[in-house]
Write an enzyme that holds these catalytic residues in place. Sequence first.
Site, mmCIF file in Angstrom:
data_model
loop_
_atom_site.group_PDB
_atom_site.id
_atom_site.type_symbol
_atom_site.label_atom_id
_atom_site.label_comp_id
_atom_site.label_asym_id
_atom_site.label_seq_id
_atom_site.Cartn_x
_atom_site.Cartn_y
_atom_site.Cartn_z
ATOM 1 N N GLY A 4 0.827 -1.211 0.000
ATOM 2 C CA GLY A 4 0.000 0.000 0.000
ATOM 3 C C GLY A 4 0.857 1.254 0.000
ATOM 4 N N GLY A 5 1.972 1.184 -0.723
ATOM 5 C CA GLY A 5 2.891 2.332 -0.752
ATOM 6 C C GLY A 5 2.533 3.374 -1.795
ATOM 7 N N SER A 34 -0.216 5.255 -1.508
ATOM 8 C CA SER A 34 -1.163 6.212 -0.923
ATOM 9 C C SER A 34 -0.844 6.439 0.558
ATOM 10 C CB SER A 34 -2.590 5.652 -1.056
ATOM 11 O OG SER A 34 -3.539 6.540 -0.513
ATOM 12 N N GLY A 35 -1.235 7.591 1.058
ATOM 13 C CA GLY A 35 -1.265 7.855 2.494
ATOM 14 C C GLY A 35 0.003 7.521 3.270
ATOM 15 N N TYR A 58 -13.189 -3.665 12.327
ATOM 16 C CA TYR A 58 -11.887 -3.018 12.036
ATOM 17 C C TYR A 58 -10.952 -3.155 13.244
ATOM 18 C CZ TYR A 58 -8.510 0.670 10.860
ATOM 19 O OH TYR A 58 -7.344 1.368 10.598
HETATM 20 N N1 LIG Z 1 -5.265 7.167 8.377
HETATM 21 C C1 LIG Z 1 -5.499 6.803 9.625
HETATM 22 O O1 LIG Z 1 -6.084 7.564 10.423
HETATM 23 C C2 LIG Z 1 -5.044 5.453 10.121
HETATM 24 C C3 LIG Z 1 -5.029 5.234 11.512
HETATM 25 C C4 LIG Z 1 -4.606 4.006 12.001
HETATM 26 C C5 LIG Z 1 -4.208 3.019 11.121
HETATM 27 N N2 LIG Z 1 -4.242 3.246 9.773
HETATM 28 C C6 LIG Z 1 -3.808 2.160 8.889
HETATM 29 O O2 LIG Z 1 -2.822 2.637 8.007
HETATM 30 C C7 LIG Z 1 -2.806 1.846 6.820
HETATM 31 C C8 LIG Z 1 -2.741 2.777 5.621
HETATM 32 O O3 LIG Z 1 -3.901 3.568 5.605
HETATM 33 P P1 LIG Z 1 -3.951 5.055 5.036
HETATM 34 O O4 LIG Z 1 -4.626 5.879 6.037
HETATM 35 O O5 LIG Z 1 -2.655 5.458 4.478
HETATM 36 O O6 LIG Z 1 -5.052 4.845 3.893
HETATM 37 P P2 LIG Z 1 -5.014 4.904 2.306
HETATM 38 O O7 LIG Z 1 -4.400 6.160 1.843
HETATM 39 O O8 LIG Z 1 -6.403 4.561 1.895
HETATM 40 O O9 LIG Z 1 -4.034 3.697 1.928
HETATM 41 C C9 LIG Z 1 -4.429 2.363 1.961
HETATM 42 C C10 LIG Z 1 -3.456 1.599 1.101
HETATM 43 O O10 LIG Z 1 -3.769 0.206 1.161
HETATM 44 C C11 LIG Z 1 -3.791 -0.303 -0.160
HETATM 45 N N3 LIG Z 1 -4.700 -1.434 -0.246
HETATM 46 C C12 LIG Z 1 -5.994 -1.513 0.161
HETATM 47 N N4 LIG Z 1 -6.509 -2.706 -0.132
HETATM 48 C C13 LIG Z 1 -5.526 -3.416 -0.732
HETATM 49 C C14 LIG Z 1 -5.448 -4.723 -1.271
HETATM 50 N N5 LIG Z 1 -6.506 -5.549 -1.284
HETATM 51 N N6 LIG Z 1 -4.269 -5.137 -1.798
HETATM 52 C C15 LIG Z 1 -3.200 -4.309 -1.802
HETATM 53 N N7 LIG Z 1 -3.217 -3.056 -1.331
HETATM 54 C C16 LIG Z 1 -4.381 -2.622 -0.802
HETATM 55 C C17 LIG Z 1 -4.260 0.876 -1.008
HETATM 56 O O11 LIG Z 1 -3.851 0.749 -2.349
HETATM 57 P P3 LIG Z 1 -4.898 0.425 -3.554
HETATM 58 O O12 LIG Z 1 -6.143 1.156 -3.279
HETATM 59 O O13 LIG Z 1 -4.160 0.816 -4.784
HETATM 60 O O14 LIG Z 1 -5.072 -1.037 -3.473
HETATM 61 C C18 LIG Z 1 -3.519 2.018 -0.354
HETATM 62 O O15 LIG Z 1 -2.225 2.124 -0.851
HETATM 63 C C19 LIG Z 1 -4.055 0.970 6.883
HETATM 64 O O16 LIG Z 1 -3.699 -0.327 7.282
HETATM 65 C C20 LIG Z 1 -4.907 1.643 7.963
HETATM 66 O O17 LIG Z 1 -5.752 0.739 8.608
HETATM 67 C C21 LIG Z 1 -4.649 4.442 9.240
#
Ligand SMILES: NC(=O)c1ccc[n+]([C@@H]2O[C@H](COP(=O)([O-])OP(=O)(O)OC[C@H]3O[C@@H](n4cnc5c(N)ncnc54)[C@H](OP(=O)(O)O)[C@@H]3O)[C@@H](O)[C@H]2O)c1
Length: 250
Positions: free
Chosen positions: A13-14, A16-17, A148
């Site tokens: 997931g590199g 995004s975000g 979640y």
């Molecule tokens: N943002 C927050 O507040 C927060 C807080 C705590 C934990 N987190 C955790 O941080 C991690 C990253 O989240 P983020 O906030 O950066 O969100 P994000 O920008 O939506 O990034 C999520 C990433 O996961 C990838 N992904 C999703 N489903 C996938 C699949 N089936 N196969 C491969 N890649 C997949 C997406 O890529 P594609 O869409 O291209 O597949 C994207 O790169 C997540 O595990 C989330 O639970 C986030």
Amino acid sequence: MKNLENKVAIVTGGNSGIGFAAAAELSAQGAKVIVTGRNKESLEQAETELGVTGIQADQTDLKSIDSFVEQVSSQFGKVDIVFLNAGIAAFAPVDSASEEHYDSIMNVNVKGVYFTVQKLLPILNDGGSIIFNTSVNAHLAMPNSSVYAASKAALLSINRVLAVELASRKIRVNAVSPGPVETPIYGKLGLAKEEVDGFGAALGEKILLKRFGQANEIAKTVGFLTSENASFITGTEIIVDGGLTVNPVV
Ligand SMILES: NC(=O)c1ccc[n+]([C@@H]2O[C@H](COP(=O)([O-])OP(=O)(O)OC[C@H]3O[C@@H](n4cnc5c(N)ncnc54)[C@H](OP(=O)(O)O)[C@@H]3O)[C@@H](O)[C@H]2O)c1
């Protein structure tokens, strides 16, 4: 100083975000970085902006993980760092959460992460570093987050057990647990903008530092955990949440 020269790092997931910020950080530390995701366009964008290698892979599909590992192996040989970051978030109250809601979260956040680690182990160098991206939701009782939260709590258990199982190979296994971080994930919850804004404002009030985190603040923690500076740290979790989980009850 570049801590990670001659290291090869994978960030799932590199594209995004938090994953994108972590790929930037590990790359800045000198590592050769491989990022995954499903979206071809944002993978190409990461390649252009960060100079990383993007490989399309869907972690809910075990064949796709196999093909990803084969590509990494043939292009890079072995790897040193794996940041298991890819994940999704969705929220529903227990009385109306559907099977689809449960399966989609568990398939990406637990099953996909678990088999990604398993399949990467043969090409992970001894002395390497594995980091799970979990969430403070594993510790908080936030309404509507049962599935979640459970998915992230599962990763914390897996984190501890793998630290034990992989210790003989000197592989360090740790977790980073972010609090709310500004990323595109909030736009993917299927909520109206006003609802996301209201949720964000309420949550922001509960964070001691009174703001959301930035993706690069999680990325810096990942950079630390993968580096020699963390050489005696394994089987643990670093919570990066601006004090959300220690907000006093009174
Ligand atoms: N943002 C927050 O507040 C927060 C807080 C705590 C934990 N987190 C955790 O941080 C991690 C990253 O989240 P983020 O906030 O950066 O969100 P994000 O920008 O939506 O990034 C999520 C990433 O996961 C990838 N992904 C999703 N489903 C996938 C699949 N089936 N196969 C491969 N890649 C997949 C997406 O890529 P594609 O869409 O291209 O597949 C994207 O790169 C997540 O595990 C989330 O639970 C986030």
